[in-house]
Write an enzyme that holds these catalytic residues in place. Structure first.
Site, PDB file in Angstrom:
ATOM      1  N   ASP A  82       0.851  -1.193   0.000  1.00  0.00           N
ATOM      2  CA  ASP A  82       0.000   0.000   0.000  1.00  0.00           C
ATOM      3  C   ASP A  82       0.897   1.257   0.000  1.00  0.00           C
ATOM      4  O   ASP A  82       2.096   1.162   0.307  1.00  0.00           O
ATOM      5  CB  ASP A  82      -0.881  -0.063   1.264  1.00  0.00           C
ATOM      6  CG  ASP A  82      -2.124   0.799   1.184  1.00  0.00           C
ATOM      7  OD1 ASP A  82      -2.442   1.300   0.088  1.00  0.00           O
ATOM      8  OD2 ASP A  82      -2.793   0.970   2.223  1.00  0.00           O
ATOM      9  N   GLY A 210     -11.883   3.349   2.855  1.00  0.00           N
ATOM     10  CA  GLY A 210     -13.158   2.628   2.838  1.00  0.00           C
ATOM     11  C   GLY A 210     -13.861   2.553   4.195  1.00  0.00           C
ATOM     12  O   GLY A 210     -15.088   2.575   4.256  1.00  0.00           O
TER      13      GLY A 210
END
Ligand SMILES: [Zn+2]
Length: 284
Positions: A82, A210
């Site tokens: 990430d 999210g």
């Protein structure tokens, strides 16, 4: 099946309008929770590691666990790095066995971001490693990247087209108004930007930040082209709350495996709910 990159799983997700969950793991237990949740639901999945987690454990140790847990999984699993702005760490992860990486040069001026992102694609593609790149600035704290609200800005749709044409990322993360961390108030998602960018770049879109979005927001973003949804903060909460909650309820018991088991259950429950919501259950 052996670890794979994100290409096929995201292409299928984008075509069928569902999203693959990308879950940020912290250790062996959380990795196991992601893999088991995906296997039970027959879903493709992405195990995601922050740069900080890689540095904390060491890339070799972390890859050892991930390969053991995911290398024989019954569903397709990608291992993705990430937000990373450090080329050396990207190279290290590629050599250690990661199948996918994100270059986050979004804090740099447009041309620099583009050049650096392109450099990573050129380095990764011959090795069959997929690349995610970011444009715009996503507000919040992710790893050691802090973006203040006044410094955040949405991706510009015209720049997004040029960026994707020249970088050729496998996955694209335009800033569309979501935030890392916990939302304060109602998130303001720029659906028009998402829709325009997804349609004009034709690259699978990653939805960052999210945790905390409503089911409705997820469904709408996925219907507009988000093929990868990142979940990190929710797992951090389940990791701590599952552990602490069990001990508080059984405060005379000092059986670490029961505590770790409760932590596992808490993480897996949330991950399974996400996979169902994103529509990827049954897609593997
Ligand atoms: Zn992110």
């Amino acid at each position: 099946m052996p670890l794979e990159n994100m290409k096929t799983m995201l292409a299928q997700a984008a075509a069928d309008r569902y999203a693959v969950g990308a879950f940020n793991i912290l250790d062996y237990n959380s990795t196991k929770a992601v893999v088991q949740a995906a296997e039970e639901l027959h879903a493709p999945v992405i195990i995601q590691t922050s740069a900080k987690t890689v540095t904390f454990w060491g890339s070799g140790t972390l890859m050892g666990w991930m390969r053991e847990l995911a290398g024989n999984a019954k569903v397709p699993v990608a291992v993705h790095l990430d937000h990373c702005k450090d080329l050396d760490l990207i190279k290290e992860c590629i050599e250690a066995g990661w199948t996918s990486v994100m270059i986050d040069a979004s804090a740099r001026p447009f041309e620099e971001n583009l050049a650096l992102s392109r450099q990573v694609v050129q380095m990764a593609r011959p090795k069959n490693i997929t690349v995610e790149a970011e444009l715009g600035a996503i507000v919040g704290v992710e790893d050691d990247i802090h973006v203040r609200e006044q410094d955040s800005h949405l991706a510009d749709p015209e720049q997004a087209v040029e960026f994707c044409a020249r970088v050729e990322p496998d996955c694209f993360a335009p800033a569309i108004g979501t935030a890392h961390g916990i939302y304060k108030g109602e998130p303001k998602i720029a659906y028009h930007v998402l829709e325009q960018v997804a349609a004009s770049t034709r690259v699978p879109i990653a939805l960052h930040g999210g945790t905390g979005l409503s089911d409705e927001v997820f469904r709408r973003c996925i219907s507009l082209g988000c093929a990868k949804v990142n979940i990190s903060t929710q797992i951090k909460y389940a990791f701590i709350d599952g552990f602490v909650g069990y001990h508080q309820a059984h405060d005379t018991q000092y059986d670490p495996l029961k505590v770790i088991g409760a932590q596992f259950d808490e993480m897996k429950k949330g991950i399974m709910a996400n996979i169902r919501l994103f529509g990827s259950a049954g897609k593997a």
